[in-house]
Scaffold this motif. Structure first.
Motif, PDB file in Angstrom:
ATOM      1  N   VAL A  34       0.933  -1.009  -0.154  1.00 35.81           N
ATOM      2  CA  VAL A  34       0.017   0.056   0.003  1.00 35.81           C
ATOM      3  C   VAL A  34       0.778   1.172   0.156  1.00 35.81           C
ATOM      4  N   VAL A  35       0.726   1.998  -1.033  1.00 39.50           N
ATOM      5  CA  VAL A  35       1.225   3.496  -0.936  1.00 39.50           C
ATOM      6  C   VAL A  35       0.222   4.306  -0.441  1.00 39.50           C
ATOM      7  N   ARG A  36       0.501   5.206   0.538  1.00 36.41           N
ATOM      8  CA  ARG A  36      -0.340   6.019   1.017  1.00 36.41           C
ATOM      9  C   ARG A  36      -0.301   7.376   0.272  1.00 36.41           C
ATOM     10  N   ILE A  37      -1.287   8.162  -0.186  1.00 39.06           N
ATOM     11  CA  ILE A  37      -0.839   9.574  -0.822  1.00 39.06           C
ATOM     12  C   ILE A  37      -1.399  10.487   0.011  1.00 39.06           C
ATOM     13  N   PHE A  38      -0.889  11.435   0.583  1.00 40.77           N
ATOM     14  CA  PHE A  38      -1.212  12.511   1.443  1.00 40.77           C
ATOM     15  C   PHE A  38      -0.877  13.913   0.965  1.00 40.77           C
ATOM     16  N   ASN A  39      -1.555  14.806   1.630  1.00 41.99           N
ATOM     17  CA  ASN A  39      -1.455  16.451   1.768  1.00 41.99           C
ATOM     18  C   ASN A  39      -0.219  16.664   2.442  1.00 41.99           C
ATOM     19  N   GLU A  40       0.865  16.894   2.137  1.00 36.31           N
ATOM     20  CA  GLU A  40       2.075  17.130   2.980  1.00 36.31           C
ATOM     21  C   GLU A  40       2.007  18.406   3.804  1.00 36.31           C
ATOM     22  N   GLN A  41       1.216  19.468   3.647  1.00 41.92           N
ATOM     23  CA  GLN A  41       0.955  20.462   4.369  1.00 41.92           C
ATOM     24  C   GLN A  41       0.011  20.106   5.567  1.00 41.92           C
ATOM     25  N   THR A  42      -0.860  19.172   5.082  1.00 41.80           N
ATOM     26  CA  THR A  42      -1.924  18.932   6.291  1.00 41.80           C
ATOM     27  C   THR A  42      -1.968  17.413   6.921  1.00 41.80           C
ATOM     28  N   GLY A  43      -1.182  16.725   6.283  1.00 42.49           N
ATOM     29  CA  GLY A  43      -1.148  15.366   6.671  1.00 42.49           C
ATOM     30  C   GLY A  43      -2.235  14.593   6.457  1.00 42.49           C
ATOM     31  N   GLU A  44      -3.300  15.045   5.763  1.00 39.94           N
ATOM     32  CA  GLU A  44      -4.591  14.530   5.322  1.00 39.94           C
ATOM     33  C   GLU A  44      -4.239  13.445   4.300  1.00 39.94           C
ATOM     34  N   THR A  45      -4.949  12.175   4.388  1.00 37.27           N
ATOM     35  CA  THR A  45      -4.669  11.272   3.316  1.00 37.27           C
ATOM     36  C   THR A  45      -5.762  11.572   2.028  1.00 37.27           C
ATOM     37  N   VAL A  46      -5.306  11.543   0.750  1.00 39.27           N
ATOM     38  CA  VAL A  46      -5.958  12.006  -0.443  1.00 39.27           C
ATOM     39  C   VAL A  46      -6.287  10.786  -1.058  1.00 39.27           C
ATOM     40  N   GLY A  47      -5.538   9.520  -1.042  1.00 34.04           N
ATOM     41  CA  GLY A  47      -5.681   8.539  -1.738  1.00 34.04           C
ATOM     42  C   GLY A  47      -4.806   7.375  -1.444  1.00 34.04           C
ATOM     43  N   TYR A  48      -4.931   6.004  -2.323  1.00 37.28           N
ATOM     44  CA  TYR A  48      -4.045   5.015  -1.995  1.00 37.28           C
ATOM     45  C   TYR A  48      -3.695   4.326  -3.285  1.00 37.28           C
ATOM     46  N   ASN A  49      -2.513   3.765  -3.389  1.00 36.40           N
ATOM     47  CA  ASN A  49      -2.584   2.817  -4.663  1.00 36.40           C
ATOM     48  C   ASN A  49      -2.174   1.499  -3.842  1.00 36.40           C
ATOM     49  N   ILE A  50      -2.965   0.650  -4.328  1.00 32.56           N
ATOM     50  CA  ILE A  50      -2.717  -0.993  -3.585  1.00 32.56           C
ATOM     51  C   ILE A  50      -2.171  -1.758  -4.643  1.00 32.56           C
ATOM     52  N   PHE A  51      -0.820  -2.313  -4.630  1.00 31.20           N
ATOM     53  CA  PHE A  51      -0.452  -3.119  -5.882  1.00 31.20           C
ATOM     54  C   PHE A  51      -0.514  -4.598  -5.360  1.00 31.20           C
ATOM     55  N   HIS A  52      -0.372  -5.433  -6.289  1.00 31.75           N
ATOM     56  CA  HIS A  52      -0.687  -7.028  -6.361  1.00 31.75           C
ATOM     57  C   HIS A  52      -2.206  -7.221  -5.961  1.00 31.75           C
ATOM     58  N   ALA A  53      -3.291  -6.216  -6.240  1.00 33.44           N
ATOM     59  CA  ALA A  53      -4.534  -6.285  -5.868  1.00 33.44           C
ATOM     60  C   ALA A  53      -5.298  -7.557  -6.016  1.00 33.44           C
ATOM     61  N   SER A  54      -5.070  -8.303  -6.915  1.00 37.41           N
ATOM     62  CA  SER A  54      -5.824  -9.430  -7.375  1.00 37.41           C
ATOM     63  C   SER A  54      -5.313 -10.726  -6.462  1.00 37.41           C
TER      64      SER A  54
END
Length: 201
Positions: A34-54
């Motif tokens: 799992v890669v968590r994507i977040f706003n560096e200024q606020t720390g808020e999570t804005v999305g995820y990339n999930i590898f090997h999903a299947s």
């Protein structure tokens, strides 16, 4: 929240978008698959990339994944298994609905834009529209914030020439309807449509 999966196009990766963020403020951290994507200024999570999903579950579709309770449960299970303490939730309400244009005013800063107040059943949305045929009193198709257009465009809150807009009034062509006219203009619905009802069943 929107979820995308296209194994042939991008590989066995689930893309989860929670909200928009300025690319300059975007940051990443990885835990397992799992890669968590977040706003560096606020720390808020804005999305995820999930590898090997299947390896975690079956995800249907070649683009937008239809959100169900099962899909959300699977995603939350993946996050937990990879040491991510957050959970995701989803709004299952329809994103393409019948709206009623209550008011139309000329945009103060753009000759070809109109500022419309559109009743979508549960609320009235302010939508900036560039269609030449939009008028008060029409029933129309509204793509609400979070809707994914057939083109792949995700509808977001926007500011057009200084005026906030919370959705889009759609044309037949933008909705990818059969035999859609090619000329510019929104799709105007017949009176039998009910305000707030889903346009796509």
């Amino acid at each position: 929240m929107n979820v995308f999966y296209n194994r042939e196009g991008i590989g066995d990766t689930l893309l989860i978008t929670l909200k928009a963020v300025d690319p300059q403020a975007r940051a990443f951290e990885k835990k397992g698959d799992v890669v968590r994507i977040f706003n560096e200024q606020t720390g808020e999570t804005v999305g995820y990339n999930i590898f090997h999903a299947s390896t975690y579950g079956t995800f249907e579709g070649n683009g937008v994944v239809e959100l169900t309770e099962q899909v959300i449960a699977t995603i939350n299970d993946i996050l937990q298994k990879n040491g991510v303490n957050e959970q995701v939730t989803a709004d299952f309400s329809p994103k393409f609905v019948v709206g009623y244009v209550k008011e139309k005013e000329k945009h103060p800063n753009a000759d070809k834009l109109s500022v419309c107040q559109v009743d979508v059943g549960t609320e009235t949305l302010q939508i900036v529209c560039g269609a030449p045929n939009v008028e008060a009193g029409q029933k129309v198709v509204v793509a609400k914030v979070g809707a994914v257009m057939p083109s792949g465009l995700v509808i977001q809150e926007a500011e057009l020439r200084g005026v906030k807009s919370y959705g889009m009034i759609c044309s037949a062509r933008e909705l990818d309807l059969l035999n859609a006219p090619q000329e510019k203009g929104i799709l105007v619905l017949h009176d039998e449509y009910e305000v707030g009802q889903p346009f796509f069943s």
